[in-house]
Write a protein that holds these residues in place. Structure first.
Motif, PDB file in Angstrom:
ATOM      1  N   GLU A 464       0.832  -1.203   0.000  1.00  0.00           N
ATOM      2  CA  GLU A 464       0.000   0.000   0.000  1.00  0.00           C
ATOM      3  C   GLU A 464       0.864   1.248   0.000  1.00  0.00           C
ATOM      4  OE1 GLU A 464      -2.381  -0.437   3.461  1.00  0.00           O
ATOM      5  OE2 GLU A 464      -3.502  -2.139   2.612  1.00  0.00           O
ATOM      6  N   LEU A 465       0.289   2.301  -0.547  1.00  0.00           N
ATOM      7  CA  LEU A 465       0.917   3.617  -0.406  1.00  0.00           C
ATOM      8  C   LEU A 465       0.293   4.180   0.875  1.00  0.00           C
ATOM      9  CD1 LEU A 465       2.472   6.114  -1.434  1.00  0.00           C
ATOM     10  CD2 LEU A 465       0.431   6.763  -2.694  1.00  0.00           C
ATOM     11  N   THR A 466       1.050   4.169   1.975  1.00  0.00           N
ATOM     12  CA  THR A 466       0.444   4.534   3.257  1.00  0.00           C
ATOM     13  C   THR A 466       0.478   6.042   3.519  1.00  0.00           C
ATOM     14  OG1 THR A 466       2.504   3.693   4.162  1.00  0.00           O
ATOM     15  CG2 THR A 466       0.575   2.397   4.589  1.00  0.00           C
ATOM     16  N   ARG A 467       1.361   6.736   2.830  1.00  0.00           N
ATOM     17  CA  ARG A 467       1.396   8.198   3.006  1.00  0.00           C
ATOM     18  C   ARG A 467       2.048   8.815   1.777  1.00  0.00           C
ATOM     19  NH1 ARG A 467       5.189  12.306   4.674  1.00  0.00           N
ATOM     20  NH2 ARG A 467       6.802  10.769   4.292  1.00  0.00           N
ATOM     21  N   SER A 468       1.511   9.917   1.322  1.00  0.00           N
ATOM     22  CA  SER A 468       2.165  10.657   0.242  1.00  0.00           C
ATOM     23  C   SER A 468       1.692  12.101   0.287  1.00  0.00           C
ATOM     24  CB  SER A 468       1.838  10.021  -1.115  1.00  0.00           C
ATOM     25  OG  SER A 468       2.695  10.568  -2.093  1.00  0.00           O
ATOM     26  N   ASP A 469       2.630  12.983   0.497  1.00  0.00           N
ATOM     27  CA  ASP A 469       2.324  14.420   0.515  1.00  0.00           C
ATOM     28  C   ASP A 469       3.547  15.148  -0.039  1.00  0.00           C
ATOM     29  OD1 ASP A 469       4.226  14.599   2.597  1.00  0.00           O
ATOM     30  OD2 ASP A 469       2.706  14.047   4.087  1.00  0.00           O
ATOM     31  N   PRO A 470       3.516  16.455  -0.130  1.00  0.00           N
ATOM     32  CA  PRO A 470       4.655  17.171  -0.727  1.00  0.00           C
ATOM     33  C   PRO A 470       5.971  16.932   0.008  1.00  0.00           C
ATOM     34  CG  PRO A 470       2.744  18.599  -0.585  1.00  0.00           C
ATOM     35  CD  PRO A 470       2.376  17.358   0.124  1.00  0.00           C
ATOM     36  N   HIS A 471       5.931  16.348   1.227  1.00  0.00           N
ATOM     37  CA  HIS A 471       7.181  16.090   1.969  1.00  0.00           C
ATOM     38  C   HIS A 471       7.731  14.685   1.728  1.00  0.00           C
ATOM     39  CE1 HIS A 471       6.307  19.832   3.881  1.00  0.00           C
ATOM     40  NE2 HIS A 471       5.136  19.377   4.294  1.00  0.00           N
ATOM     41  N   GLY A 472       6.988  13.900   1.024  1.00  0.00           N
ATOM     42  CA  GLY A 472       7.494  12.554   0.742  1.00  0.00           C
ATOM     43  C   GLY A 472       6.393  11.496   0.730  1.00  0.00           C
ATOM     44  N   SER A 473       6.841  10.263   0.467  1.00  0.00           N
ATOM     45  CA  SER A 473       5.870   9.149   0.385  1.00  0.00           C
ATOM     46  C   SER A 473       6.368   7.980   1.210  1.00  0.00           C
ATOM     47  CB  SER A 473       5.720   8.661  -1.050  1.00  0.00           C
ATOM     48  OG  SER A 473       5.535   9.736  -1.926  1.00  0.00           O
ATOM     49  N   THR A 474       5.417   7.137   1.640  1.00  0.00           N
ATOM     50  CA  THR A 474       5.787   5.888   2.317  1.00  0.00           C
ATOM     51  C   THR A 474       5.022   4.745   1.661  1.00  0.00           C
ATOM     52  OG1 THR A 474       6.110   7.040   4.405  1.00  0.00           O
ATOM     53  CG2 THR A 474       5.843   4.649   4.526  1.00  0.00           C
ATOM     54  N   PHE A 475       5.743   3.766   1.190  1.00  0.00           N
ATOM     55  CA  PHE A 475       5.146   2.540   0.673  1.00  0.00           C
ATOM     56  C   PHE A 475       5.346   1.469   1.736  1.00  0.00           C
ATOM     57  CE2 PHE A 475       5.541   4.858  -3.231  1.00  0.00           C
ATOM     58  CZ  PHE A 475       4.454   4.433  -3.988  1.00  0.00           C
ATOM     59  N   THR A 476       4.264   0.727   2.066  1.00  0.00           N
ATOM     60  CA  THR A 476       4.384  -0.300   3.102  1.00  0.00           C
ATOM     61  C   THR A 476       3.926  -1.651   2.552  1.00  0.00           C
ATOM     62  OG1 THR A 476       3.864   1.416   4.697  1.00  0.00           O
ATOM     63  CG2 THR A 476       3.785  -0.843   5.492  1.00  0.00           C
ATOM     64  N   ALA A 477       4.785  -2.653   2.773  1.00  0.00           N
ATOM     65  CA  ALA A 477       4.411  -4.025   2.369  1.00  0.00           C
ATOM     66  C   ALA A 477       4.121  -4.823   3.636  1.00  0.00           C
ATOM     67  CB  ALA A 477       5.554  -4.656   1.602  1.00  0.00           C
ATOM     68  N   TYR A 478       2.948  -5.484   3.661  1.00  0.00           N
ATOM     69  CA  TYR A 478       2.583  -6.347   4.795  1.00  0.00           C
ATOM     70  C   TYR A 478       2.677  -7.785   4.291  1.00  0.00           C
ATOM     71  CZ  TYR A 478       0.513  -1.953   6.389  1.00  0.00           C
ATOM     72  OH  TYR A 478       0.314  -0.644   6.748  1.00  0.00           O
ATOM     73  N   LEU A 479       3.570  -8.556   4.868  1.00  0.00           N
ATOM     74  CA  LEU A 479       3.783  -9.935   4.385  1.00  0.00           C
ATOM     75  C   LEU A 479       3.583 -10.921   5.527  1.00  0.00           C
ATOM     76  CD1 LEU A 479       7.025  -9.184   2.383  1.00  0.00           C
ATOM     77  CD2 LEU A 479       4.788  -9.679   1.397  1.00  0.00           C
ATOM     78  N   PRO A 480       2.760 -11.917   5.331  1.00  0.00           N
ATOM     79  CA  PRO A 480       2.566 -12.906   6.395  1.00  0.00           C
ATOM     80  C   PRO A 480       3.879 -13.586   6.746  1.00  0.00           C
ATOM     81  CG  PRO A 480       1.040 -13.294   4.585  1.00  0.00           C
ATOM     82  CD  PRO A 480       1.979 -12.226   4.143  1.00  0.00           C
ATOM     83  N   VAL A 481       4.035 -13.899   8.029  1.00  0.00           N
ATOM     84  CA  VAL A 481       5.273 -14.539   8.478  1.00  0.00           C
ATOM     85  C   VAL A 481       5.439 -15.896   7.793  1.00  0.00           C
ATOM     86  CG1 VAL A 481       6.388 -15.564  10.485  1.00  0.00           C
ATOM     87  CG2 VAL A 481       5.283 -13.338  10.665  1.00  0.00           C
ATOM     88  N   ALA A 482       4.315 -16.615   7.633  1.00  0.00           N
ATOM     89  CA  ALA A 482       4.404 -17.938   6.996  1.00  0.00           C
ATOM     90  C   ALA A 482       3.415 -18.004   5.835  1.00  0.00           C
ATOM     91  CB  ALA A 482       4.105 -19.024   8.013  1.00  0.00           C
ATOM     92  N   PRO A 483       3.789 -17.409   4.692  1.00  0.00           N
ATOM     93  CA  PRO A 483       2.861 -17.446   3.551  1.00  0.00           C
ATOM     94  C   PRO A 483       2.731 -18.838   2.935  1.00  0.00           C
ATOM     95  CG  PRO A 483       4.895 -16.337   2.914  1.00  0.00           C
ATOM     96  CD  PRO A 483       5.025 -16.678   4.365  1.00  0.00           C
ATOM     97  N   PHE A 484       3.740 -19.690   3.136  1.00  0.00           N
ATOM     98  CA  PHE A 484       3.705 -21.044   2.565  1.00  0.00           C
ATOM     99  C   PHE A 484       3.943 -22.066   3.666  1.00  0.00           C
ATOM    100  CE2 PHE A 484       5.318 -18.235  -0.793  1.00  0.00           C
ATOM    101  CZ  PHE A 484       4.270 -18.400  -1.692  1.00  0.00           C
ATOM    102  N   PRO A 485       3.411 -23.268   3.499  1.00  0.00           N
ATOM    103  CA  PRO A 485       3.629 -24.300   4.515  1.00  0.00           C
ATOM    104  C   PRO A 485       5.115 -24.641   4.593  1.00  0.00           C
ATOM    105  CG  PRO A 485       2.509 -25.213   2.594  1.00  0.00           C
ATOM    106  CD  PRO A 485       2.597 -23.736   2.398  1.00  0.00           C
ATOM    107  N   PRO A 486       5.593 -25.041   5.786  1.00  0.00           N
ATOM    108  CA  PRO A 486       7.019 -25.363   5.911  1.00  0.00           C
ATOM    109  C   PRO A 486       7.401 -26.542   5.027  1.00  0.00           C
ATOM    110  CG  PRO A 486       5.797 -25.934   7.906  1.00  0.00           C
ATOM    111  CD  PRO A 486       4.844 -25.250   7.004  1.00  0.00           C
ATOM    112  N   ALA A 487       8.693 -26.568   4.650  1.00  0.00           N
ATOM    113  CA  ALA A 487       9.175 -27.642   3.778  1.00  0.00           C
ATOM    114  C   ALA A 487       9.142 -28.956   4.536  1.00  0.00           C
ATOM    115  CB  ALA A 487      10.596 -27.329   3.337  1.00  0.00           C
ATOM    116  N   THR A 488       8.750 -30.031   3.816  1.00  0.00           N
ATOM    117  CA  THR A 488       8.712 -31.339   4.476  1.00  0.00           C
ATOM    118  C   THR A 488      10.029 -32.049   4.205  1.00  0.00           C
ATOM    119  OG1 THR A 488       7.608 -32.151   2.512  1.00  0.00           O
ATOM    120  CG2 THR A 488       6.216 -31.696   4.413  1.00  0.00           C
ATOM    121  N   SER A 489      10.622 -32.565   5.279  1.00  0.00           N
ATOM    122  CA  SER A 489      11.903 -33.272   5.079  1.00  0.00           C
ATOM    123  C   SER A 489      11.635 -34.766   5.007  1.00  0.00           C
ATOM    124  CB  SER A 489      12.837 -32.967   6.244  1.00  0.00           C
ATOM    125  OG  SER A 489      12.159 -33.257   7.435  1.00  0.00           O
ATOM    126  N   ASP A 490      12.073 -35.410   3.914  1.00  0.00           N
ATOM    127  CA  ASP A 490      11.819 -36.855   3.760  1.00  0.00           C
ATOM    128  C   ASP A 490      12.850 -37.664   4.520  1.00  0.00           C
ATOM    129  OD1 ASP A 490       9.906 -36.490   1.327  1.00  0.00           O
ATOM    130  OD2 ASP A 490      11.757 -35.431   0.797  1.00  0.00           O
TER     131      ASP A 490
END
Ligand code: ADP
Length: 490
Positions: A464-490
């Protein structure tokens, strides 16, 4: 023929109706036949009672040797009904008198007394008698057989048998009439119902046929056309609405695709034109210094790089749209990845005299597609440096909030005007086309943010673009800690 829904509907409708009619006719026939049999039996009992009363009265009036026969004859004469036969047997089972003894009342059919007696001695169908010594009998003979009621009764000092028989002819005729009526009314009803059913099916499916031919005429050229919705509340109205909304989505997607193609070819045209122009100029001049050749080759190389960049971005987006971009999750530390990206961008920042700060972040283990996330972070850093004037500052922070990592990139650039902010994630969108292309090292085509947003979403997060004004902008990415299941070890 059964391929037509109309014919199939009519067929099933007629079959079900036929079964119902046959069932109703069979039940009606059975009930009627049982009732008429019960009526016959109760009539016979009544008749037999009445006959006996008369017989006993006559016996009192006529004493003498032949009194039983005479009294019997008188009683028979008195109860001389059509289709009824009375028989009086003595104790030894011999007939004393019967309806056949009446001269004028010759039997109504070829029923013979012998047969009656035979039937009585071995009754075919005997009801549980409701009086001692009495029973119902069924006899063959005549046109349709007889139903009888026999009872033993002491008369004139002996145990006599009084039999009342009723021809079943009238009853059978009535049943025959009913059968005949069913035999023609059921087929006629089915014929009419199937014609009506076919007509109704045809009528109710007519809008579907119209819809299908209308839908068949809609193609890429007239994708804006819609099916007529006659009644929004009925099923066909719902179907038309669903079809129309499908067309809406299709035409939107067509439009998006068309714009994408137009924008893509437009973006590709500029570097290709520069490449061609530069090559033509270099080739047209006979005597050029080495320095001039190097300069031309430098321009060619720069534009080729820019072209490669755009083509790669386009390829990524096309595969992402088709859901064919294979994500390759690895285990890594997110804060380390951010640090590496900041490190890579440092040269770019230095060249523009921009101070690039990465505030120390806690250990952030993660399993995700590292190269895609690297691309997203570099895109954001690249933009922050690109759109911040010399002497500015870019700050990168990374923290954990609940189940997600929050990455923020803040710059001190001129910001994005409020009316353009909602559009910056659109493909090929550039707030200031002239500036972004001129200042862009790799050649921005307005695809960086759309690819970055897709990367965040492919990891079940958001950008998201969380802030943007004449003094600057802030882009923020929110990423889940575990977006994918853990790797399975055979
Ligand atoms: P581009 O290749 O043009 O940078 P992007 O998709 O990365 O394309 O960005 C789209 C547009 O959003 C840019 O053209 C620019 O106008 C605006 N933009 C992106 N990042 C920033 C920023 N940090 N500051 C100001 N404007 C920005």
């Amino acid at each position: 023929m059964l391929d037509s829904v109309r014919v199939r509907l009519t067929f099933w409708y007629t079959t079900v109706l036929a079964l119902v009619l046959i069932l109703v006719a069979a039940v009606t026939y059975f009930i009627y036949s049982r009732n008429s049999r019960q009526r016959t039996d109760s009539d016979l009992v009544e008749l037999s009672d009445a006959f006996l009363t008369t017989l006993q009265a006559e016996l009192k009036d006529q004493p003498g040797p032949d009194s039983l026969k005479t009294a019997g004859m008188e009683a028979i004469l008195e109860h001389r009904f059509r289709d009824h036969i009375f028989i009086l047997l003595d104790a030894s089972g011999r007939p004393v008198v019967s309806s056949w003894d009446l001269p004028a009342a010759a039997p109504l059919d070829r029923f013979t007394l012998d047969k009656a007696l035979e039937g009585i001695s071995s009754p075919r169908s005997v009801h549980p008698s409701f009086r001692p010594g009495s029973e119902f009998i069924s006899l063959r003979g005549g046109r349709n057989g007889y139903r009888g009621f026999s009872r033993k009764i002491p008369l004139d000092d002996q145990l006599c048998t009084v039999i009342a028989l009723q021809s079943l002819h009238a009853r059978e005729e009535m049943l025959e009439d009913i059968r005949a009526t069913f035999a023609w009314t059921i087929p006629l009803a089915l014929l009419l119902a199937s014609a009506g059913g076919y007509f109704l099916a045809r009528k109710s499916l007519a809008p579907v046929v119209a819809m299908s031919s209308q839908a068949g005429r809609i193609g890429a050229a007239n994708l804006h056309e819609r099916l007529a919705v006659h009644n929004e509340r009925d099923e066909l109205g719902q179907l038309s609405k669903s079809f129309n909304s499908l067309l809406d989505r299709l035409s939107e997607s067509f439009e998006r695709q068309r714009c994408f193609m137009a924008d893509a070819s437009h973006e590709l045209r500029t570097p290709v034109a520069i490449l061609r122009g530069e090559a033509e100029v270099a080739l047209s001049q006979q005597a050029r210094s080495l320095e001039e050749y190097r300069e031309s080759l430098g321009v060619l190389h720069h534009e080729a790089e820019r072209l490669t960049h755009i083509v790669e971005d386009l390829f990524t987006l096309t595969r992402a749209d088709a859901g064919q971009y294979p994500l390759q999750p690895h285990d890594f530390y997110f804060e380390e990845l951010v640090g590496e990206c900041v490190h890579s961008a440092r040269t770019l920042a230095l060249a523009k005299k921009i101070s690039l700060n990465f505030q120390e972040a806690p250990e952030s283990p993660m399993r995700a597609d590292e190269s895609l996330l690297r691309r997203m972070i570099l895109n954001l850093l690249d933009n922050a440096i690109k759109y911040t004037p010399a002497g500015g500052q870019v700050t990168v922070t990374c923290r954990r909030a609940a189940d997600e990592y929050v990455l923020s990139i803040t710059d001190t650039g001129g910001g994005i005007s409020a009316d353009l902010q909602p559009r910056i994630f659109e493909r090929f969108f550039r707030a200031d086309k002239a500036r972004s292309r001129a200042e862009n090292d790799g050649g921005g085509a307005g695809l960086g943010l759309s690819i970055s947003r897709w990367i965040a979403e492919a990891h079940h997060g958001r950008l998201e673009l969380t802030r943007s004004d004449p003094h600057g902008s802030t882009f923020t990415a929110y990423l889940p800690v575990a977006p994918f299941p853990p790797a399975t070890s055979d």
